[in-house]
Design a protein around this motif. Sequence first.
Motif, PDB file in Angstrom:
ATOM      1  N   LEU A  24       0.845  -1.191   0.000  1.00 25.59           N
ATOM      2  CA  LEU A  24       0.000   0.000   0.000  1.00 25.59           C
ATOM      3  C   LEU A  24       0.871   1.228   0.000  1.00 25.59           C
ATOM      4  O   LEU A  24       1.954   1.224   0.554  1.00 25.59           O
ATOM      5  N   GLN A  25       0.366   2.249  -0.676  1.00 22.70           N
ATOM      6  CA  GLN A  25       1.037   3.548  -0.555  1.00 22.70           C
ATOM      7  C   GLN A  25       0.099   4.515   0.137  1.00 22.70           C
ATOM      8  O   GLN A  25       0.242   4.761   1.324  1.00 22.70           O
ATOM      9  N   CYS A  26      -0.899   5.025  -0.577  1.00 22.53           N
ATOM     10  CA  CYS A  26      -1.785   5.969   0.111  1.00 22.53           C
ATOM     11  C   CYS A  26      -2.793   5.234   0.983  1.00 22.53           C
ATOM     12  O   CYS A  26      -3.335   5.798   1.908  1.00 22.53           O
ATOM     13  N   GLY A  27      -3.087   3.985   0.668  1.00 26.08           N
ATOM     14  CA  GLY A  27      -3.943   3.178   1.536  1.00 26.08           C
ATOM     15  C   GLY A  27      -5.428   3.279   1.289  1.00 26.08           C
ATOM     16  O   GLY A  27      -6.197   2.592   1.941  1.00 26.08           O
ATOM     17  N   ILE A  28      -5.864   4.099   0.349  1.00 24.60           N
ATOM     18  CA  ILE A  28      -7.318   4.288   0.199  1.00 24.60           C
ATOM     19  C   ILE A  28      -7.964   3.101  -0.500  1.00 24.60           C
ATOM     20  O   ILE A  28      -9.106   2.756  -0.233  1.00 24.60           O
TER      21      ILE A  28
ATOM     22  N   THR B 137      -6.788   0.134  -0.209  1.00 24.32           N
ATOM     23  CA  THR B 137      -6.384  -1.038   0.561  1.00 24.32           C
ATOM     24  C   THR B 137      -7.559  -1.798   1.185  1.00 24.32           C
ATOM     25  O   THR B 137      -7.612  -3.030   1.094  1.00 24.32           O
TER      26      THR B 137
ATOM     27  N   ARG C 109      -3.969   3.259  -7.792  1.00 24.06           N
ATOM     28  CA  ARG C 109      -3.280   4.226  -8.625  1.00 24.06           C
ATOM     29  C   ARG C 109      -1.848   4.462  -8.155  1.00 24.06           C
ATOM     30  O   ARG C 109      -1.108   5.184  -8.797  1.00 24.06           O
ATOM     31  N   CYS C 110      -1.484   3.874  -7.024  1.00 21.47           N
ATOM     32  CA  CYS C 110      -0.151   4.184  -6.492  1.00 21.47           C
ATOM     33  C   CYS C 110       0.888   3.123  -6.818  1.00 21.47           C
ATOM     34  O   CYS C 110       2.049   3.439  -7.043  1.00 21.47           O
TER      35      CYS C 110
END
Lengths: 762, 767, 155, 297
Positions: free
Chosen positions: C100-104, C106, C138-139
Amino acid sequence: MVATDKPAYRVIGSRPVRPDGADKVTGRARYGADVLLPGMLYGRVLRSPHAHARIVRIDTSKAEALDGVRAVASWDDLPPKNWDELPNLGEGAAETRWMARNVFASDKALYKGHAIAAVCATDPHIAEDALGLIEVEYEVLPPLLDVREAMDPNAPLLHDDLYTTDLSGGGTSDEPTNIGKHLEFRSGDIEAGFEEADIVVDREFETSMAHQGYLEPHNGTAMWSEDGELTVWNSSQGPFVVREQLHMLLDLPLSKVKVVPMEIGGGFGGKIPVYMEPMAAILSKKTGRPVKMIMTRQEVLEATGPTSGTWVRAKIGATNDGRIVAAEIELAFEAGAFPGSPFSAGALCALGPYDIENQRVEGWDVCVNKPKVAAYRAPGAPATAFAVESVLDELAELLERDPIDLRLQNAAREGTRLSDGTPLPVVGNIEVMERVQGSEHYRSELQGENRGRGVAMGYWRNGGMETSAHAAINQDGTINLVVGTVDIGGLRATHSMQLAEALGLEYDDIRPQVVDTSAVGRSSVTGGSRSTFAAGWAMHELAQDLRTQLEARAAQIWGVERDEVSYGDDAVVRGPEAEDGSERSVSFKELAGQLYGSGGMIQARADVSPTTVGPAYAGHVVDVEVDPETGKVDILRYTAVQDVGKAIHPSYVEGQLQGGALQGIGMALTEEYFYDDDGVMRNSSLLDYRMPTALDTPMIDAVLVEVANPGHPYGVRGVGEVPIVPPLAAITNAIHAATGVRMQKLPASPRAVLNELLSEET
Amino acid sequence: MVATEKPGNYQVVGTRPIRHDGTDKVTGRAGYGADYQAAGMLFGRVLRSPHAHARIKSIDTSKAEALEGVRGVITNADFPQPDDSQVEIGEGATTSARWMLDNVLAGEKVLYTGHAVAAVAATDPHIAEDALDLIEVEYEVLEPVMDVREAMDENAPVLHDFLRTEQIASAFGPGDMVGQKPTNVAKYLEFKAGDADAGFEEADVVVEREFTTTMAHQGYIEPHNGSAFYNRDGHITIWSSTQGAFGVRDMTAGLLQVPVSQVTCEPVEIGGGFGGKIGIYLEPLAALLSKQTGKPVKFTMTRQAVLEATGPTSGTYMRVKVGAKNDGTLTAAHVYLVFEAGAYPGSPMGAGAMCALAPYQVPNAHVEGYDVVLNKPKVAAYRAPGAPASEYAVESVMDEVAQQLELDPMDFRLKNAAVEGSRRPDGAVYGVIGNEEVMEVVKSSDHYRSELQGENRGRGVAMGFWFNVGMESSAYASVQADGTVSLSLGSADIGGTRASIAMQLAETLGISAEDVKPQVVDTDSVGYTMVTGGSRTTFAGGWAAYESAMDIRRQMEERAAAIWDVDRDQVSYSDGGVNGPADDDGNARSMTFKELAGQLAGSGGMIQGRADVNSMEAGPAFAGHIVDVEVDPETGKVDILRYTAVQDAGTAIHPSYVEGQIQGGVAQGVGMALTEEYFYAPDGRLLNSSLLDYRMPTALDLPMIETHIVEVPNPGHPYGVRGVGEVPIVPPAPAIANAIADAIGLRMRDLPMSPRAMLEELLPDEG
Amino acid sequence: MTDRMIVSATINGEPLEFLADQRDSLLEALRERIGLTGTKEGCNDGNCGACSVLMDGRLVNSCLVMAAEVEGADVTTVEGLATEDGLIPLQQAFLEEAALQCGICTPGFLVASKALLDANPNPTEYEARYWLAGNLCRCTGYDKIIRAVLKAAEA
Amino acid sequence: MQALKVVRPTTIAEAIEQLNEGGDGARPLAGGTDVIVIARARVRDIDVLVDVKQIPELTAIEWDPDSGLTIGAATPCYELYGNADVVQNYPAIIDSATLIGGTGIQGRASFGGNLCNSSPSGDTIPTQIVLEGVANIAGPNGERSVPVEDFCTGPGRNVLGQGEFVVSISFPAPDASGGARFLRFIPRNEMDIAVCNAASAVKLDGDTVRWARVSIGAVAPTPLLVQGAADALVGKPLTDETIEAAAEASKDAATPIDDMRGSIKQRKHLSAVLTRRTLQQAARRARGEDIPSVGGH
């Protein structure tokens, strides 16, 4: 500061789990839309159905009369003020008046989806119902949708108060225009350069607007208290920048605005401007209640800032031995409804990987009836690199040279002047090219019909800007770290790792958190590939401050002179031998336990604004297969090579490379803003705005090259942006290798590729 | 550090701005601990002992666990079992982790009615309550010890087999184990100055009296609460209305045996504490149940539990003997104090002993104190802990001595007043204090000089002392581009300390209070800060604000020097801005704070200041109160007719809030004096555990309280601040007792002086 | 006009009654009425997968389920994945693999991946990509997400 | 979302009554993957959603080797590819069921809903047409059955009258010598609206085509049954030439529009490509070859 010559770090380069990880896999992390406040109202926005129209009349009376509706707001509710201030939004400046007119349309709606009015009600459904009751009378005007048509002196004007500013010192135009800005870089003798060339390739390229596509829609919740204090909760790339915009838009002192940064579900540059926040604030002021506003996906696509659609002409000349002797680039970027496209960054990056003596780069920033663009990952560079890297591929083909060999021959290196005249510091451009060339992927044989391989390079300057932090030592030898830069992809971890490294502590000893604008010093946005870089400097300064204070305390406890004590990289403080000959030393943890009783705990603070930014270079290799019957392009294999300076957390760096590459793949193949003649976007959903799914890409091999940035305590360069630059040309070059067709307009969708293939046949 | 030489010449200090958290608090938006909400939150309830003293033979929680909706049940055994090491709990006091845990959930024995035995978390508060009935506890009921003197008897039942008497030399110092046998006497303290026996020999008049007081509760309107979320990565977040977020963090981490960095305590607002919200009751229960269930868990206490099972102040038995010469000179004093600690050691006996004779120079003094456990709730700090009782006894006797010597009570006190350089019986030597000044203001006040007319009316005076404390505070201040400053604090704001600390920062920088934006932040976001209590917050927090402002001033000087391109030492900060050498044209270089703030971003970045201060010295506080009462001889009821409180505040940062502290302290003192008591049945049940029967004064029970703020600056503080919160609770009981004596000639030596107690004295024995 | 109804359902193992509007989706009810904000809105028309939940064990987009339809149903959201023993292997794998990067996205990916592993404990890379194609990210470029899912499958 | 109510009938009769009462504003709610989006976008006036999933017939799958398959109109795709009878006997149904949306959509979306949504690009309709599907309709005037190829009458329009709804779709039993295949073309590999889609079914006698059906979608106002394609094949050997002739017939039948999803040129071209590919693969299935649907199904 010189780069450390001992790459043997203890914490840097490891791959710990991020501190916010558990919250983010359990659904507990709170994003902007998750704010729930007692008595909260819900806001919705009425948007223009027309791309260009004069607003004759707005009648909100029926909406206001609807049961449950609490307030309606529009342009007239923004405070009357001087709109000519120039805020710095972190990735470029924007004039407040344009910002204000983008929040609410003033006398004209300038794009489909332009906000006209906002409503708040006790229930989200009621707010939505109320939109249908607002009566707006429009005088529809012809929309201006093509960037080159908009540049025509006879084109209709979007604004009667926009004059062209010449960034190359040419002043301001006398007449209103659609061109916001113009610039020209010149060096050497361009005419002589092309004279010298044995071969010249001159091509035009176009790209469509493309959206950042973060999964989390914009949001903003505001509470304007009776004492005039405004609190805003939202998901943004920088709470301080949001605060500054609200300060200007609402004519409020900075100190009256507190922005609480919620977690953010992706930004990529698009969550720097405000949209919902000022509306929510005005509605809250009118109602005395908190107001939450969340965009629909359609609003995100139609009314927030994508990156510019572009027109780029690249003319490059080379001698038969492969020396590039001249390059001329012209570019026109769609700014959307208000000036401010990333055309200057695009201009600067176009030739960034190359050392070309004679060059001319000219660019225009042009308003059209489309949404105002925002930053998007290496803003401007993908489009210009697409043009230049395509032309280089063609040159290599004509010269019968290996495409990397040609690039290596002309590679920019330390001291090479960029188009704007600034010399490059230590960069890893050549190292990246060599790694691409030496990679297993590049050297492997590609078999099968309709398959092709492409390569391309990318350059991004990266940013520095302001970062602030403070830290307090706990009595058990752990540290609470407070930062103001929001964590989009692991920044809490990379902050902690660099502080732990600087103090000789373990990663788990640092407890980081991101706080609101009132609890930490100003910190710029998370963006511009700056955050981990600047964080390293801030952590370095914090560590120096802590070390100094710890040394002083140890000296005091031992009763020795301050300068007899030193804090070692092993987190042990050592002093002079005691009278009995025993060694005086105390570990960080032991000393932490003694602080309280010896004069109090210790805190440190840092505020940095580093300028020693390390530019980033990337080289991508891609294999594609094209279905000649449908025009569909499948990515078979993808390798992204990049100079990262120093990878603090390699997994997160790889993630940046992979994510950037896939966004580039989307731009290259499927993503576009599809407008009809009326200026209505026809594909404003995630169904039809086609971002790649998991099924549209293979694994993306990320290869990290580490040419340390000498201007950083740990050699860090920004990594987030440059990986989006090479994919466009790498893919179209691969399509060319597979089919012989050069795609000069993006996206290279099946429709477009098929069209080329079918026209080739006929 | 010397006090600034021109008190009263401040721009901000001494003004009365509206508190920064005011709007939230008048609109209901301020979030207190019980206001915590989270999706999926469980509700906790506590099973409490019906017995004052019993051995727990078994606890069967299986039926409760089986109840639908119940998610977790815990007992003492579910906690990691601590060793007996001491942990710090704020205000310098320590306790053992074992005692702390056993007070949170009873171990082998329950030691008071209401002692927590088990805790339940369920999806619904009603279900949690239902589950309590399903927990089966088998008790072996033991004889309770309810009287403090009986508890000292060697034949009394012993609460703790392992407890031995420890002799201590000062209120907060370590001691020596002197007892050999199990006992209920936890601590013994003795101060000696001069030769008391010889002093009494010298005296012309000697008065010796016995006194008792009952336990009294702080009575904050907000019941205790504690919510916690134990995250999957092991991190614990606590929401609790507490006087000290760092203390809650440290104690909870200690009981759960995790590093403190694994615990974050969120700063929610607190609805009153007065010392009673320093300890922890519910927070560890919530944390452990959250760990077991994976969900956030919220606990709130019932009022009955607050009264039965949180810490009131000690009930006491005291004996005071004072000798004086005919000219009014004190020759000797003996003070004997026995304080109820409740179920575990740790009464404020030491502080009571320190304060007992503090307003006076007593050449020969002997002070003894005992800290005694018995089957009542473990006491907690309560506003000037220990002092109201011991000074009640001393001031009553002083009044009687003055009466016998036929001296004006204030003249008598002034003659013996402690001054700078006087040594207290505990050995401390006073610095600059305002004792005499307070006495003079009392004596010359309109109230004291006015004539009191009418039958059954009387006037009383009494003095009070509290030493105040300093300890650790930290501050973090961030300059904003518009010339305001954000200030992060770690002190809970109970009564306006955001404002009083922000004002000191503003004063130091020469900006307005409104330009400082103070906020209380969580324990991860600011440096270590001790509790709001001990009259320390405005003192130490203000000092930290001052130091952080000085840190900013230094940096601003450096920045201005850089901007002007002059030497650093040619620039100085004064009068709300920086001033430098004249430029080449001879024009003075200067920038206001706001001007420079606006230039920071472009000249190298914004500026932050930070400070950690840890002062072990504080400015002692003295108070003198005057009260007029009318006694109804037929009902024994005492009415307060007029009340005046005089107090040395050092410097009143925000006079309204200082007045508020004084008035609030007086009201609590009046309650202690007249109506509040812990009424126990012989078997140890508290019979008045409601706000109906635990009678705190209402608006109808008090007149306006006149305040006179004396300002003798504390030289140990940049703005001369002394603590003000505690001492006003000290004089009311003796002042009222003395007024009753003045009115009807009756000396009341037991608190409260309730109508019933008064009538007991007034009515003839029926035999 | 608002038109409220009481809905009884089991949410993350807990029987729950909640008040919802007739026009609320399950997503809106979870987030705004119940306060379970772990489930995210990315598009509100079934094209991003951020709002994925399990309804009676089946993967659905909660934005395309009316709140009225969950009467009597059993709904699992991301908040219901971790057990009393802690994170499930899938969640742990997402953390360790930096998925995960931004986690939204996830929460949606976790719920969808849980459904995948429940149905197919040993998916191939292709099967995982196919199953998760309804969830946009998208990340990350999906690389690390797919690796995490495959790793969790091995566990 | 416009103001509406959700009602949940448990019998067909109850549903008819509620739909009839609701008039034009009443719409059946099956998987909801289209109708909820439509209601939310306020595209059409909907004030009652009649959730038909509580009616047992609407979610039943009945299979009989002689009479064939009847699937309840509201049966989600997920149930179809989880059903061994359907998987074994109607692989083209699985082609469609695994292509619709993503897995989450397939948890709800139904063949009946897809048919009633009557989109020109509906990804189950060509399959239903070539498998000779019949829509079984209930309504205030009793029951009736309509061949799927006659069901749609225009974009978003169909033969259903007031109070009527589709209860189930029936398919005849498959022929041992038959095979069918559905394919669509989209720019992404999943989660997309067809630029063009196609289904073909053939029954073979050796190399000769005994019977054939070809249907194409997203190239006309409704999914088309391309009679010309069948005519080009039936009675002839299945060769590259006859397949090409059928493909050309599809291309000729296609009357697509230009929009953001595809161009006329592209769609006509794809009509032929997909007709050819589905015919080739249908034939391979007819010959017993296992050609998996997407997702490994």
